[in-house]
Scaffold this motif. Structure first.
Motif, PDB file in Angstrom:
ATOM      1  N   PHE A 106       0.837  -1.209   0.000  1.00 42.56           N
ATOM      2  CA  PHE A 106       0.000   0.000   0.000  1.00 42.56           C
ATOM      3  C   PHE A 106       0.865   1.250   0.000  1.00 42.56           C
ATOM      4  N   LEU A 107       0.365   2.249  -0.686  1.00 48.09           N
ATOM      5  CA  LEU A 107       1.018   3.560  -0.646  1.00 48.09           C
ATOM      6  C   LEU A 107       0.234   4.421   0.346  1.00 48.09           C
ATOM      7  N   LYS A 108       0.947   4.964   1.318  1.00 50.59           N
ATOM      8  CA  LYS A 108       0.279   5.830   2.299  1.00 50.59           C
ATOM      9  C   LYS A 108      -0.199   7.098   1.610  1.00 50.59           C
ATOM     10  N   PHE A 114      -0.193  13.032   2.587  1.00 49.97           N
ATOM     11  CA  PHE A 114      -0.239  14.015   1.498  1.00 49.97           C
ATOM     12  C   PHE A 114      -1.588  14.738   1.383  1.00 49.97           C
ATOM     13  N   ALA A 115      -2.589  14.272   2.159  1.00 49.76           N
ATOM     14  CA  ALA A 115      -3.961  14.756   1.941  1.00 49.76           C
ATOM     15  C   ALA A 115      -4.074  16.284   1.975  1.00 49.76           C
ATOM     16  N   ALA A 116      -3.505  16.899   2.999  1.00 47.93           N
ATOM     17  CA  ALA A 116      -3.651  18.351   3.132  1.00 47.93           C
ATOM     18  C   ALA A 116      -2.960  19.075   1.969  1.00 47.93           C
ATOM     19  N   ASP A 117      -1.773  18.564   1.599  1.00 47.16           N
ATOM     20  CA  ASP A 117      -1.037  19.208   0.487  1.00 47.16           C
ATOM     21  C   ASP A 117      -1.766  19.011  -0.837  1.00 47.16           C
ATOM     22  N   ILE A 118      -2.404  17.850  -0.998  1.00 50.97           N
ATOM     23  CA  ILE A 118      -3.120  17.599  -2.258  1.00 50.97           C
ATOM     24  C   ILE A 118      -4.300  18.567  -2.371  1.00 50.97           C
ATOM     25  N   TYR A 166       0.433  12.849  -7.285  1.00 46.56           N
ATOM     26  CA  TYR A 166       1.047  13.721  -6.272  1.00 46.56           C
ATOM     27  C   TYR A 166       1.738  12.888  -5.184  1.00 46.56           C
ATOM     28  N   ALA A 167       1.022  11.859  -4.685  1.00 44.74           N
ATOM     29  CA  ALA A 167       1.594  11.039  -3.610  1.00 44.74           C
ATOM     30  C   ALA A 167       2.831  10.283  -4.101  1.00 44.74           C
TER      31      ALA A 167
END
Ligand code: MSP
Length: 534
Positions: A166-168, A172-176, A282-283
């Motif tokens: 899995f990729l965490k 990155f959520a806030a930056d995305i 992005y991630a």
């Protein structure tokens, strides 16, 4: 200062069938932008390719009873043939089965793993096989106890459970969200809110990036905790093409620094795959410590007039070879570039297509070119007259002002990139020039000796307006533009970006030629009947 390099990419296409007109749009659009930026003197890499892994392709080959790569090779060849036919000036063509690409994917997977962004777990959930997409129940559309893929609308019936990496995503959520709402990366920008609401606000799940059940894919490198044979999730594999073909993580190419780190990077894709090119991309990049690109233009679809997406499975596809063979590749390219709106779909009908070709290319542009050349021939023995400032009129000044303003207008629009609007701006100048002929009535001026300087100006102004308009049309009609340059004897500075907003660039004593019409007028009713039969 030297011009900033420009890197433009199409999506990489699934070679699971022959390409159709829908596949052409991204590619023709990128071709326009690549040609335009080369014209501006920028170093350009224009990349395209094919996306060759995943369960869907392997299943299709099996059904056809042939080896997977052999099955794919045929379609890849057909994509390449179409791009040659459509005059696509791509610099690089990536196949995700190419060794250098495999090396890069394994490298980036290892980097993400070693940095702690990829971890081993167990995947359980729903999987849309045609889209190669995992979905949580919340993301699927539910109707009558059945689940449907939000991208393709097909029913999702597969449940999968297996050891997986899995990729965490949460780091990155806030930056995305910020990237989507504030950076200007996603164009048109009104698509950003939809993504944030559908995917970020609902909670960004970690992404399953390996499969043990899919055999046709790039093997995941062996880590200490690996206990099964995994292949890399197709979207991680596919997205990575954009940097593998510049040489990130391989030694085959050496352009990563110039064309990624120090360039303007533009991805062009259809709207249904923007989620991959925003959130997931992005991630992957940020996790690996790679710069995120500048822009994604996520365009609408060519749809049938009843609102359906044109696609192979719906059986409503148009064959670009038939259209190009009948009307010329330039006309087909121009029509799609001109008529696709920036932020919505383009409903396609044969009638609209034929009317557009007639109105713009045959009547407006083609006619202007042939009328101007033949009047220069008739009144000045085929030599473009010199400009005489004292004989200029209000109409001439207006035409000049409109033509020299075109460069800045086009540059501004292409920055979005609004290619359809840019072409429309070119036709504003062409229409202005046609109107100028009516206003000045050169055939009346020709009857009066004293009006000779005025007549000369009219014809020079027309030649200059045609020159300028053609420079901005050329990336759409690359086959026809050189013919126009030849008709008006244009070379050197007259064809440069630098002089694209300077009038009176054509040297004295330049000779014109008269030729057959560039775009013959089409009989719309007859052509509709023809297209219905084929
Ligand atoms: N392989 C993926 C892309 C991976 S990119 C890292 C894929 N391939 S595809 O062959 O299914 O589609 C490629 C592109 O063609 C998509 O951007 C899609 O939007 C575009 N089009 C396919 N049919 C279309 C139309 N009718 N109109 C315009 N573009 C459409 O997705």
């Amino acid at each position: 200062m030297s011009a900033k390099p420009f890197y433009v990419t199409t999506p990489i296409y699934y070679p699971s069938g022959n390409p159709h007109i829908g596949h052409c749009y991204s590619t023709v659009l990128c071709d326009y932008l690549a040609r335009y930026n080369r014209f501006k003197g920028r170093p350009v890499i224009f990349a395209t390719g094919t996306d060759e892994h995943g369960a869907k392709l392997a299943a299709a080959a099996e059904k056809a009873g042939v080896d997977t790569l052999e099955y794919i090779d045929g379609f890849v060849g057909n994509f390449k043939k179409l791009w040659t036919y459509m005059n696509i000036s791509y610099d690089r063509f990536v196949r995700t089965t190419d060794d250098y690409h495999i090396k890069t994917v394994q490298y980036i997977f290892t980097v993400l793993h070693d940095k702690g962004y990829i971890y081993k777990g167990e995947y359980q959930g729903k999987y849309c096989v045609p889209c190669e997409s995992f979905w949580t129940d919340a993301q699927l559309t539910k109707k009558d106890d059945k689940y449907y893929c939000p991208d393709c609308g097909r029913e999702v019936t597969e449940n999968r459970s297996e050891e997986a990496y899995f990729l965490k995503m949460s780091p990155f959520a806030a930056d995305i969200e910020k990237m989507l709402l504030e950076s200007g990366y996603l164009r048109p920008e009104n698509r950003a809110k939809e993504l944030v609401n559908n995917f970020i606000k609902t909670g960004l799940d970690d992404l399953c990036v390996s499969r043990t059940s899919v055999k046709w894919g790039i093997p995941v490198p062996k880590f200490e905790d690996t206990s099964a044979e995994h292949t890399v999730y197709v979207w991680l594999d596919a997205l990575t093409n954009y940097i593998s073909l510049l040489g990130y993580g391989n030694d085959t190419f050496g352009d990563f620094d110039t064309f990624w780190n120090n360039a303007e990077v533009l991805h062009v894709t259809g709207k249904e795959i923007m989620r991959f090119h925003t959130i997931i991309w992005y991630a992957i990049l940020k996790g690996a410590g790679v710069r995120f690109p500048d822009k994604l233009y996520s365009h609408g679809w060519i749809i049938s007039s009843d609102g359906d997406k044109m696609s192979k499975s719906k059986g409503n596809v148009l064959d670009p070879f038939i259209l190009g063979g009948r009307y010329g590749v330039d006309a087909v390219r121009y029509q799609m570039l001109r008529d696709m709106p920036y932020a919505s779909d383009m409903p396609y009908s044969n009638e609209n297509m034929l009317n557009r070709i007639n109105a713009d290319l045959a009547n407006s542009y083609g006619n202007l070119v042939s009328r101007t050349a033949s009047m220069i021939e008739k009144y000045f023995g085929g030599v473009i007259p010199n400009y005489i400032a004292s004989a200029e009129t209000e109409y001439g000044r207006d035409l000049r002002a409109k033509a020299v303003a075109l460069k800045a207008t086009v540059d501004g629009l292409l920055d979005y990139p609004k290619v359809g609007d840019a072409l429309s701006a070119v036709f504003d100048v062409i229409s202005r020039a046609n109107k100028y002929i009516d206003e000045t009535a050169p055939w009346v001026l020709a009857k009066d000796e004293t009006k000779l300087p005025e007549l000369g100006n009219v014809l020079r102004n027309l030649a200059e307006a045609i020159r300028i308009a053609t420079l901005f049309l050329a990336p759409a009609i690359p086959d026809t533009a050189p013919k126009v340059y030849d008709i008006f004897g244009l070379t050197g500075n007259a064809l440069s970006y630098e002089y694209a907003d300077v009038f009176d660039t054509i040297p004295g004593n330049t000779k014109v030629k008269t030729t057959a019409p560039l775009f013959p007028r089409l009989d719309v009713a007859k052509e509709i009947a023809y297209l219905q039969e084929t």
